[in-house]
Every structure is written in structure tokens, then in C-alpha cells.
Design a protein around this motif. Structure first.
Motif, PDB file in Angstrom:
ATOM      1  N   TRP A  40       0.792  -1.563  -0.286  1.00  0.00           N
ATOM      2  CA  TRP A  40      -0.022   0.221  -0.120  1.00  0.00           C
ATOM      3  C   TRP A  40       0.436   1.351  -0.205  1.00  0.00           C
ATOM      4  O   TRP A  40       0.431   2.270  -0.745  1.00  0.00           O
ATOM      5  CB  TRP A  40      -0.855  -0.444   1.425  1.00  0.00           C
ATOM      6  CG  TRP A  40      -1.817   1.257   1.274  1.00  0.00           C
ATOM      7  CD1 TRP A  40      -1.392   2.001   2.370  1.00  0.00           C
ATOM      8  CD2 TRP A  40      -3.195   1.535   1.058  1.00  0.00           C
ATOM      9  NE1 TRP A  40      -2.913   3.010   2.083  1.00  0.00           N
ATOM     10  CE2 TRP A  40      -3.547   2.424   0.542  1.00  0.00           C
ATOM     11  CE3 TRP A  40      -4.303   0.527  -0.015  1.00  0.00           C
ATOM     12  CZ2 TRP A  40      -4.479   2.991   0.469  1.00  0.00           C
ATOM     13  CZ3 TRP A  40      -4.794   0.780  -0.549  1.00  0.00           C
ATOM     14  CH2 TRP A  40      -5.957   2.118  -0.126  1.00  0.00           C
ATOM     15  N   GLY A  41       1.458   0.775   0.943  1.00  0.00           N
ATOM     16  CA  GLY A  41       3.183   2.282   0.418  1.00  0.00           C
ATOM     17  C   GLY A  41       3.620   2.958  -0.411  1.00  0.00           C
ATOM     18  O   GLY A  41       4.714   4.096  -1.003  1.00  0.00           O
ATOM     19  N   VAL A  42       3.654   1.929  -1.738  1.00  0.00           N
ATOM     20  CA  VAL A  42       4.305   1.845  -2.533  1.00  0.00           C
ATOM     21  C   VAL A  42       3.271   2.376  -3.583  1.00  0.00           C
ATOM     22  O   VAL A  42       1.754   2.576  -3.532  1.00  0.00           O
ATOM     23  CB  VAL A  42       4.668   0.566  -3.144  1.00  0.00           C
ATOM     24  CG1 VAL A  42       5.701   0.842  -4.544  1.00  0.00           C
ATOM     25  CG2 VAL A  42       6.004  -0.397  -2.734  1.00  0.00           C
ATOM     26  N   SER A  43       4.341   3.116  -4.731  1.00  0.00           N
ATOM     27  CA  SER A  43       3.236   4.094  -5.968  1.00  0.00           C
ATOM     28  C   SER A  43       2.670   3.184  -6.315  1.00  0.00           C
ATOM     29  O   SER A  43       3.646   2.099  -6.823  1.00  0.00           O
ATOM     30  CB  SER A  43       4.311   5.407  -6.435  1.00  0.00           C
ATOM     31  OG  SER A  43       3.339   5.442  -7.465  1.00  0.00           O
ATOM     32  N   GLY A  44       1.530   3.439  -6.290  1.00  0.00           N
ATOM     33  CA  GLY A  44       0.255   2.697  -7.822  1.00  0.00           C
ATOM     34  C   GLY A  44       0.541   1.018  -6.746  1.00  0.00           C
ATOM     35  O   GLY A  44      -0.143   0.353  -7.673  1.00  0.00           O
ATOM     36  N   GLY A  45       0.735   0.913  -5.498  1.00  0.00           N
ATOM     37  CA  GLY A  45       0.598  -0.818  -4.736  1.00  0.00           C
ATOM     38  C   GLY A  45      -1.238  -1.048  -4.413  1.00  0.00           C
ATOM     39  O   GLY A  45      -1.545  -1.829  -4.384  1.00  0.00           O
ATOM     40  N   SER A  46      -1.783   0.651  -4.281  1.00  0.00           N
ATOM     41  CA  SER A  46      -3.298   0.071  -4.343  1.00  0.00           C
ATOM     42  C   SER A  46      -3.803  -0.669  -5.246  1.00  0.00           C
ATOM     43  O   SER A  46      -5.417  -1.697  -5.082  1.00  0.00           O
ATOM     44  CB  SER A  46      -4.350   1.011  -3.453  1.00  0.00           C
ATOM     45  OG  SER A  46      -4.155   2.434  -4.558  1.00  0.00           O
ATOM     46  N   LEU A  47      -3.792   0.133  -6.504  1.00  0.00           N
ATOM     47  CA  LEU A  47      -3.870  -0.694  -7.722  1.00  0.00           C
ATOM     48  C   LEU A  47      -4.313  -2.082  -7.972  1.00  0.00           C
ATOM     49  O   LEU A  47      -4.569  -3.112  -8.642  1.00  0.00           O
ATOM     50  CB  LEU A  47      -4.275   0.563  -8.484  1.00  0.00           C
ATOM     51  CG  LEU A  47      -5.126   1.294  -9.077  1.00  0.00           C
ATOM     52  CD1 LEU A  47      -4.254   2.192 -10.088  1.00  0.00           C
ATOM     53  CD2 LEU A  47      -5.809   1.340  -8.961  1.00  0.00           C
ATOM     54  N   GLN A  48      -2.736  -2.303  -7.220  1.00  0.00           N
ATOM     55  CA  GLN A  48      -1.975  -3.823  -7.706  1.00  0.00           C
ATOM     56  C   GLN A  48      -2.690  -4.640  -6.461  1.00  0.00           C
ATOM     57  O   GLN A  48      -3.098  -5.604  -7.360  1.00  0.00           O
ATOM     58  CB  GLN A  48      -0.632  -3.281  -7.523  1.00  0.00           C
ATOM     59  CG  GLN A  48       0.010  -5.007  -7.396  1.00  0.00           C
ATOM     60  CD  GLN A  48       0.140  -5.405  -9.230  1.00  0.00           C
ATOM     61  OE1 GLN A  48       0.404  -4.573 -10.068  1.00  0.00           O
ATOM     62  NE2 GLN A  48      -0.287  -6.753  -9.313  1.00  0.00           N
ATOM     63  N   LEU A  49      -2.452  -4.408  -5.433  1.00  0.00           N
ATOM     64  CA  LEU A  49      -3.495  -4.966  -4.589  1.00  0.00           C
ATOM     65  C   LEU A  49      -5.185  -5.495  -4.961  1.00  0.00           C
ATOM     66  O   LEU A  49      -5.657  -6.235  -4.874  1.00  0.00           O
ATOM     67  CB  LEU A  49      -4.056  -4.561  -3.280  1.00  0.00           C
ATOM     68  CG  LEU A  49      -2.251  -4.262  -2.393  1.00  0.00           C
ATOM     69  CD1 LEU A  49      -2.754  -3.426  -0.992  1.00  0.00           C
ATOM     70  CD2 LEU A  49      -1.889  -5.228  -1.613  1.00  0.00           C
ATOM     71  N   LEU A  50      -5.203  -4.151  -5.985  1.00  0.00           N
ATOM     72  CA  LEU A  50      -6.955  -4.361  -6.256  1.00  0.00           C
ATOM     73  C   LEU A  50      -6.901  -5.713  -7.509  1.00  0.00           C
ATOM     74  O   LEU A  50      -7.382  -6.425  -7.371  1.00  0.00           O
ATOM     75  CB  LEU A  50      -7.471  -2.978  -6.676  1.00  0.00           C
ATOM     76  CG  LEU A  50      -8.968  -3.773  -7.757  1.00  0.00           C
ATOM     77  CD1 LEU A  50      -9.821  -4.114  -6.470  1.00  0.00           C
ATOM     78  CD2 LEU A  50      -9.290  -2.216  -7.864  1.00  0.00           C
ATOM     79  N   ARG A  51      -6.019  -5.756  -8.497  1.00  0.00           N
ATOM     80  CA  ARG A  51      -5.775  -5.945  -9.316  1.00  0.00           C
ATOM     81  C   ARG A  51      -5.361  -7.776  -8.991  1.00  0.00           C
ATOM     82  O   ARG A  51      -5.980  -9.028  -9.441  1.00  0.00           O
ATOM     83  CB  ARG A  51      -4.917  -5.829 -10.798  1.00  0.00           C
ATOM     84  CG  ARG A  51      -5.629  -4.923 -11.221  1.00  0.00           C
ATOM     85  CD  ARG A  51      -3.648  -4.276 -12.314  1.00  0.00           C
ATOM     86  NE  ARG A  51      -4.137  -2.850 -12.845  1.00  0.00           N
ATOM     87  CZ  ARG A  51      -3.728  -1.876 -12.475  1.00  0.00           C
ATOM     88  NH1 ARG A  51      -2.332  -2.179 -11.513  1.00  0.00           N
ATOM     89  NH2 ARG A  51      -3.834  -0.504 -12.902  1.00  0.00           N
ATOM     90  N   GLU A  52      -4.670  -7.676  -8.185  1.00  0.00           N
ATOM     91  CA  GLU A  52      -4.536  -9.288  -7.289  1.00  0.00           C
ATOM     92  C   GLU A  52      -5.387 -10.384  -7.204  1.00  0.00           C
ATOM     93  O   GLU A  52      -6.246 -11.198  -6.873  1.00  0.00           O
ATOM     94  CB  GLU A  52      -3.125  -9.114  -7.084  1.00  0.00           C
ATOM     95  CG  GLU A  52      -1.939  -8.844  -7.415  1.00  0.00           C
ATOM     96  CD  GLU A  52      -1.418  -8.722  -5.928  1.00  0.00           C
ATOM     97  OE1 GLU A  52      -1.550  -8.771  -4.638  1.00  0.00           O
ATOM     98  OE2 GLU A  52       0.495  -8.013  -6.687  1.00  0.00           O
ATOM     99  N   THR A  53      -6.659  -8.926  -6.134  1.00  0.00           N
ATOM    100  CA  THR A  53      -7.634  -9.589  -5.514  1.00  0.00           C
ATOM    101  C   THR A  53      -8.719 -10.135  -6.790  1.00  0.00           C
ATOM    102  O   THR A  53      -9.348 -11.112  -6.366  1.00  0.00           O
ATOM    103  CB  THR A  53      -8.292  -8.302  -5.002  1.00  0.00           C
ATOM    104  OG1 THR A  53      -7.296  -8.135  -3.798  1.00  0.00           O
ATOM    105  CG2 THR A  53      -9.699  -9.482  -3.601  1.00  0.00           C
ATOM    106  N   LEU A  54      -9.223  -9.445  -8.331  1.00  0.00           N
ATOM    107  CA  LEU A  54      -9.564  -9.946  -8.783  1.00  0.00           C
ATOM    108  C   LEU A  54      -9.079 -11.225  -9.801  1.00  0.00           C
ATOM    109  O   LEU A  54      -9.946 -11.767  -9.554  1.00  0.00           O
ATOM    110  CB  LEU A  54     -10.193  -8.286  -9.522  1.00  0.00           C
ATOM    111  CG  LEU A  54      -9.937  -7.334  -9.200  1.00  0.00           C
ATOM    112  CD1 LEU A  54     -10.627  -6.358  -9.927  1.00  0.00           C
ATOM    113  CD2 LEU A  54     -11.830  -7.553  -8.750  1.00  0.00           C
ATOM    114  N   ASP A  55      -7.876 -11.240 -10.117  1.00  0.00           N
ATOM    115  CA  ASP A  55      -6.951 -12.319 -10.396  1.00  0.00           C
ATOM    116  C   ASP A  55      -7.057 -13.694 -10.003  1.00  0.00           C
ATOM    117  O   ASP A  55      -6.421 -14.540 -10.475  1.00  0.00           O
ATOM    118  CB  ASP A  55      -6.098 -11.586 -10.876  1.00  0.00           C
ATOM    119  CG  ASP A  55      -6.314 -11.065 -11.673  1.00  0.00           C
ATOM    120  OD1 ASP A  55      -6.879 -10.270 -12.582  1.00  0.00           O
ATOM    121  OD2 ASP A  55      -5.358 -10.434 -12.317  1.00  0.00           O
ATOM    122  N   GLU A  56      -7.340 -13.243  -8.157  1.00  0.00           N
ATOM    123  CA  GLU A  56      -6.996 -14.549  -7.878  1.00  0.00           C
ATOM    124  C   GLU A  56      -8.348 -15.689  -7.807  1.00  0.00           C
ATOM    125  O   GLU A  56      -9.533 -15.564  -7.725  1.00  0.00           O
ATOM    126  CB  GLU A  56      -7.539 -13.789  -5.765  1.00  0.00           C
ATOM    127  CG  GLU A  56      -7.041 -14.911  -4.673  1.00  0.00           C
ATOM    128  CD  GLU A  56      -6.786 -14.542  -3.565  1.00  0.00           C
ATOM    129  OE1 GLU A  56      -7.726 -14.274  -2.978  1.00  0.00           O
ATOM    130  OE2 GLU A  56      -5.776 -13.956  -3.548  1.00  0.00           O
TER     131      GLU A  56
END
Length: 743
Positions: A40-56
Motif C-alpha cells: 500500500w505504501g508503494v506508488s500504485g500499490g493500491s491498484l496492484q492489490l486490487l488487480r491481484e484480488t480480482l485475478d485471485e
């Protein structure tokens, strides 16, 4: 949206472990949370977390081949008990398992849920502001989720939110609920991103096997979608109550599922012989909007998408025709399997061409409405009750396989014993429980014997009766059908009496009916309230006292403090402490119009009305002894009693020089206007009293005026005494007027 994205990631990685794996689960969860926070603290990390969840891809679980279905259910039951999900235990015990992953299962799911294109929202301008939910409303809706609520495809549960808002993290709970509220309001505004909305609104299907064959798809949506729906329903619910009032009983109506069967049975009892009537049972969505005020019907009631319509056969046929013609335009399609026409008396017009479809069901003995029987045939109700009792007995036998007495007793009390029959007990006539009641009570006794003595000796009739008592009376709190069958039915009928009256108003039915009267008679006999018999204490008969108020207020009952005497003594004590001269049970030697003596005055207030003594007559009454409870008016009973007392006694007291004041009160705490006025005057008198000097324990021989002059002469100059002191009519205390110099 940031809080939403984090919760999706945490929920997707969290895997529920049970007690024996708690340590490993805690370590795994801490690692998952730490990784998410770092990302979450990394730039663009929130969107990456969202994509990983959707692809899980959710993990698949393999079933042990060496365990049959009953053993698997039993293992899952023990886990649910450890989690405190007791209601889920019942579902697991009776589960037939999940359908295997195969082509036939997929085809069956597609038949029940065919593939359709995504709905498109119309581009209409909205002339009002969107709903806005406060943090308090959102928090209440979060807490309204039942314990053990299942998660959606993201693995996130309502319990996760409750844990985050618990007392251990109270420092951040306000900030967190504010963030959650912003997310909810974002959804209510319609601003959810499409890529996320498709995920939030979706729900995977779980194909459960039906006990009789076939599959039952179960869709479990995400907690977020359900939370937004709860909040929206809470906000718009009050404004819709007037629109649905009197028609829709499925949401926000206490006892709505019971009032419809009760009203229908009363209508069938009263007009079952009317050949011209028919009852239509329909299964639609919101079809009540089509026929709200179009036809002259005897009854129309809807419970969600289940409708019941009663009226003239031809009128009911026109109603069905309207729904069939106009319904599809509103998305309403007739469910033929759940549609039928019934009335106890056969109307030949039902068979006429064009009145009803030829394929519609036409039961002869009765129908089941919302799970309750509607029929004049006792056999129909008895068969329905027998089936439910048989299933409940089988469930109690399954609980015995848990082999844990404490868990078995808990489940027997909460969700597998008589609680499985409560709806039937409340909606079915007690007369249909004949043999089924005996079968259930015998099975319940056997289950309790297994729990208490492991089916060994020592559980006889006395232990059985004691076990059916509540906990505070030394029992186990497990009730038998024979003990509650009449009470449950009467409680349900009386609880929903107002709604029944509203439904039955077009038909003109106001009487309770023979079923209710018989149940009330048996119940009164069971509790020893036979009102045709004289009271054993006073030998009087109180035929109208159907609630037994006299039994707890008879003046001749040994050991019972009469309510009248209690109020009299209390009022006398209030007067005494306020400095008011009062006598209790005073014989003023009055003669009534027939030459006989009047009874003693309850209270005599000396010099109360401009020097005149006033007799206070106390009368207690109970509004529940009225026969016309349908026209009950609060305060009417005490007012009527006060008027009768004045008409009967006031002239006798006035002729003798006394004042008369009725003090009428009810068992519900109501007071007549004269009683309220008296209490207010006593209060005012008490507040306005001058400070006085009192001597306690003074022998009565010194109560003469001359003696009192000498005693109180040290305080001031004696002026006068009142009449009661001079004549020694009241020995509570003496009253003298003394002039005292100030300063």
C-alpha cells in the motif's frame, strides 16, 4: 475507495482455521496484513492489490474419500459448534452435500440461471439527491448481520468488520467507521467503478443437493453489496410503509408470516360454505401493484412474491387474467407450480372455460400458505403437522450422534427441539396436534434421557416433568408440545389481531371464530381458570373475568394482599406524612335508601372541603375484564366506575353533611380525574405547610388542650387547636396554631 481495496485484499488471503490451528493462522494473517500494508505504501500499490484480488482464484478443497456424507456433516457440525454458529449446525446436519463438479451439474445450474447480457441502466436525469447514510446507520447495519454470516467470493466476512470495530481497537474505530461510511455513500451515489462494481455485485453459485434429488443453487454475494443494500433499505423503508400498508406483510411487519394464515382460516371458518368464493394462490414479484384498487375483493395479502387473493370466483378469475396479460410487461411471470385455486365449497364456475387456466392446481382439502395450513378439513392439518414432527424427530436423532451432552442440550433448546415447530404451533389449530404431539413429546423425552442419563436408569416421570421447567425453576428449559400448544396459538392470534382486522375488514368478519374459542377454553381449563365455577374464596361467579384478575385480587383469599387495601394504606400514609388529618375505615353511621347501614368510609379527610369532612371511596378495577376488548379505550373503565360511585353514594353523604370523593384506579395504573386532582392537592398542601415542632412518644393523657398549651408554651403563644385535636378524633398527632416571635 482506498479502504475498500485494502479490505478486498485482506479478505481474499485470509483462510479460516479452527482451534487446533490458531497459532499458524495468526502467523499467516499477520504476514498477509504486513505484506498488504507494505504494498500500500508503494506508488500504485493500491491498484496492484486490487488487480491481484480480482485475478485471485479461490482455492479448491478436496473431500476425504474415506468419509461418507454423514461423517463429513458430523465433523462440520463440531466445527460450527466451536465457532458458536448453532443455527448453522442444523443446516449441516440435514445437508445432502454439494453436487459433484461435472457437466450435468453445470447444465443444471445454467438451466436455473441462464446466461444473460449485463443490464444497462437507462440514461434518465435524476431530480433528487442520492441517499446519504450517517456513520450511526452504517454501524447499526454492520451489527445487524447474523453471527456466522457467510462471505462472498472475496472471503471477507461481516465478522471481520465487527472485529475491526471492537473494543480492542476503539482508538481507530471512529475513523474506520467514517471511512466505511464514505465507501457506502459512494456506492449509493452510483459512482462505483464498473470494473469493481461487476465484482462487488457478483455472487458465485454453490450447487447443493436437494434431499429429494436435483440441485439447489445458493448465491452468496459480497458483504459490501449486502451492506449497501441494508443501508439503502433502512433509509427508504419508512417512506414506503404507507405504500405497502395493508397489502405487503413480508418486510417490516411483526408477525407478518403468521397474520395471513390466521386471517385466511378465520375467513374460511366464517364463509367456507359460500359457494361463490374462490382463493387464488399466486407466486410473482411485486404483482400487488397491478391489482391494488381495481377489484372488489374479500381479502388480498402479499408476502414478498407470494400473493393470496379471495373474492367472487369470476372476479378472482379476472385478477388472474390481468396478471397474465399485464404482468410480463413488468417482468412478472406466473409460477405455475405454485399457483392454485381453492375454496372449501366447490363453485361450478371454476370449471367454466376461460375463468381459470385448465392446468392450474385445484386442491380439494386445503392449501398451505406461507407454511401454515388453510382448510376446514382436520385431516389436512394433521397430516401437515405429522410431516413436520417426523422431520423434527429425525433431526433430534441426528443431534444425538454428536456425542457431547452439553452441545446436544444446547442444540435441543435452541434450534432442534420444539423451536423447529414453533411456527406450526403458532399458526395451526391445536386440535390438529393430537397424535403428533404425543410422538414428539415421547421423542423429546428419549433425547433428554439420553443426555441426562445416557439412556440409563433414573429418568422417570418426575425427572421428565422437571426437565421441561425453565432454568429458574430448576429445569432444563426444554418445553414439550403438550405444555405450549394452546398458549402458542393464542399468543400468535392475539399478537396479530390488529393486522387480521385490517385484512378482514372488506369481508366484515369480526368474530374470533370457533378455533380460537376452543383453544381459549382448553387453555383456561388447563390453568384452572374455569370462570363458570364460583370463586373458592368468596363463592362469587365472574363469567366476564376471562383473564383471571379476580383470582389475584379477591379480598377473601388467604395470603393475598388486596390491591384495594394496599392503595388505601398508601394513600393514608401519604396524607399522614403530609400533615393532613385522615381517618381510615371510619364508621360515620350513614343509612342507605333501604334502611341499611352504608359500609365504612375508606378514608375520611377531616376539614378538607372548607371545614367539611370528605369521605374518599377507593375502587379498583381491571380493564381486562371487559367483554368488548376490540373497543378498548384507555382510562374509560376508571371514569365509568367513578361515575357509578357518584351516582350511588354522593346524595347520601351530602345529605349527612359530608363531602364525597371517588378515587378510581385500575390494575394498569390508570387514575380517574378526581383521583389525580386529589393527589395534586395533597402534593400542594405538603409543599406549602409551615415548619412545625413535634414531640414523639408523648403519652395520650397529655393530649388535652390545657396540657398542650403548657408543653408548647415554651415555643410560642398558643392561638387555637383544630376540631380533631379538641375532640380527640384522630390519635395520629395533634395540631395547634402557635404564634412565635422571630428575632
Amino acid at each position: 475507495m482506498t479502504v475498500k481495496q485494502v479490505f478486498l485484499q485482506l479478505g481474499g488471503q485470509q483462510h479460516h482455521e479452527y482451534k487446533k490451528q490458531k497459532h499458524e493462522s495468526a502467523v499467516y494473517q499477520e504476514g498477509s496484513i504486513s505484506s498488504a500494508l507494505l504494498a500500500w505504501g508503494v506508488s500504485g500499490g493500491s491498484l496492484q492489490l486490487l488487480r491481484e484480488t480480482l485475478d485471485e482464484v479461490p482455492p479448491s478443497f478436496q473431500v476425504e474419500d474415506d468419509l461418507d456424507l454423514s461423517d463429513l456433516n458430523l465433523r462440520q457440525c463440531r466445527r460450527k459448534i466451536c465457532d458458536g454458529h448453532y443455527t448453522a449446525v442444523v443446516r449441516v446436519l440435514t445437508s445432502s452435500g454439494i453436487a459433484p463438479y461435472s457437466v450435468s451439474t453445470l447444465v443444471a445450474l445454467q438451466d436455473k440461471h441462464p446466461v444473460a447480457s449485463s443490464p444497462s441502466l437507462p440514461s434518465l436525469s435524476v431530480d433528487h439527491h442520492p441517499l446519504v447514510a450517517s456513520s450511526a446507520v452504517v454501524l447499526d447495519m454492520i451489527r445487524s448481520f447474523p453471527r456466522g454470516t457467510s462471505c462472498g467470493r472475496d472471503g471477507f466476512r461481516a465478522q471481520h468488520l465487527l472485529d475491526c470495530l471492537g473494543s480492542d481497537v476503539v482508538a481507530i474505530s471512529d475513523e474506520l467507521i467514517a471511512s466505511i461510511s464514505r465507501v457506502v455513500n459512494l456506492f449509493l451515489e452510483g459512482r462505483c467503478p464498473p470494473v469493481l462494481g461487476e465484482y462487488i455485485a457478483s455472487a458465485p453459485l454453490t450447487p447443493l443437493v436437494k434431499p429429494g434429488g436435483g440441485i439447489r443453487p445458493i448465491a452468496v454475494g459480497t458483504i459490501w453489496r449486502r451492506l449497501v443494500s441494508k443501508v439503502g433499505a433502512c433509509l427508504v423503508g419508512p417512506s414506503l410503509s404507507g405504500y405497502f400498508a395493508g397489502l405487503q406483510f413480508g418486510v417490516g411487519v411483526s408477525g407478518g408470516g403468521e397474520v395471513i394464515p390466521h386471517a385466511l382460516n378465520r375467513l374460511v371458518e366464517a364463509r367456507g360454505g359460500d359457494v361463490g368464493l374462490s382463493m387464488l394462490l399466486a407466486d410473482f414479484q411485486n404483482a400487488f401493484n397491478l391489482i391494488r384498487e381495481t377489484f372488489d375483493l374479500s381479502l388480498q395479502a402479499w408476502y414478498l412474491d407470494d400473493g393470496t387473493i379471495v373474492g367472487d370466483t369470476l372476479v378472482v378469475g379476472k385478477v388472474l387474467e390481468l396478471i397474465l396479460e399485464d404482468g410480463p410487461r413488468y417482468g412478472l411471470n406466473l409460477n405455475v407450480d405454485k399457483t392454485g385455486v381453492f375454496w372449501p365449497s366447490e363453485d361450478p364456475r371454476r370449471r367454466h372455460p376461460g375463468v381459470f387456466p385448465p392446468s392450474i392446481a385445484r386442491p380439494l382439502r386445503g392449501v398451505t400458505v406461507l407454511g401454515g395450513p388453510v382448510s376446514t378439513c382436520p385431516v389436512f392439518g394433521s397430516e401437515l403437522v405429522a410431516k413436520r414432527v417426523t422431520r423434527t424427530i429425525a433431526l433430534m436423532d441426528s443431534v444425538a450422534r454428536i456425542e457431547d451432552p452439553q452441545c446436544e442440550l444446547l442444540l435441543l433448546r435452541a434450534c432442534t427441539g420444539i423451536s423447529k415447530l414453533y411456527f406450526a404451533l403458532r399458526t395451526c389449530s391445536p386440535s390438529v396436534f393430537g397424535s403428533a404431539r404425543l410422538s414428539f413429546d415421547a421423542a423429546l423425552r428419549s433425547s433428554l434421557e439420553h443426555i441426562v442419563t445416557a439412556s440409563g436408569p433414573g429418568f422417570r416421570d418426575w425427572q421428565w416433568r422437571l426437565a421441561t421447567f425453565p432454568f429458574h425453576l430448576g429445569g432444563l428449559g426444554v418445553y414439550a408440545v403438550g405444555d405450549v400448544v394452546h398458549y402458542a396459538f393464542l399468543a400468535s392470534r392475539l399478537h396479530s389481531a390488529d393486522l387480521q382486522a385490517r385484512l378482514l375488514r372488506p369481508s366484515g368478519i369480526v368474530v374470533a371464530g370457533p378455533t380460537f374459542d376452543d383453544a381459549l377454553r382448553v387453555f383456561n381449563e388447563a390453568i384452572g381458570s374455569d370462570f363458570s365455577r364460583p370463586c373458592p374464596a368468596c363463592s362469587r361467579v365472574f363469567a366476564d373475568d376471562i383473564f383471571g384478575d379476580h383470582a389475584v385480587s379477591c379480598t377473601r383469599t388467604i395470603g393475598v394482599k388486596h390491591h384495594h387495601n394496599l392503595v388505601r394504606d398508601t394513600l393514608s400514609d401519604i396524607c399522614y406524612r403530609s400533615g393532613i388529618l385522615v381517618g381510615k375505615e371510619v364508621d360515620i353511621r350513614l343509612i342507605d335508601g333501604h334502611g341499611g347501614p352504608l359500609r365504612l368510609a375508606d378514608l375520611l379527610l377531616y376539614s378538607w372541603d372548607r371545614g367539611r369532612d370528605v369521605c374518599v371511596d377507593l375502587t379498583g378495577s381491571s380493564p381486562l375484564t371487559q367483554t368488548g376488548l376490540a373497543d378498548f379505550v384507555p382510562g374509560q373503565v376508571v371514569a365509568d366506575v367513578a361515575q357509578r360511585k357518584c351516582a350511588k353514594y354522593r346524595d347520601f353523604y351530602t345529605a349527612a353533611g359530608y363531602g364525597f370523593l371517588p378515587f378510581s384506579f385500575s390494575s394498569l395504573g390508570e387514575l380517574d380525574s378526581d383521583a389525580i386532582a386529589l393527589l395534586k392537592r395533597i402534593q400542594k398542601f405538603s409543599v406549602s405547610q409551615d415548619a412545625g415542632a413535634r414531640i414523639y412518644g408523648l403519652d395520650v393523657k397529655f393530649w388535652g388542650v390545657e396540657s398542650l398549651k403548657k408543653i408548647f408554651g415554651v415555643v410560642g403563644k398558643f392561638i387555637k387547636s383544630d376540631d380533631a385535636t379538641f375532640h380527640k378524633n384522630f390519635l395520629g398527632f395533634s395540631r395547634l396554631l402557635i404564634e412565635v416571635e422571630i428575632g
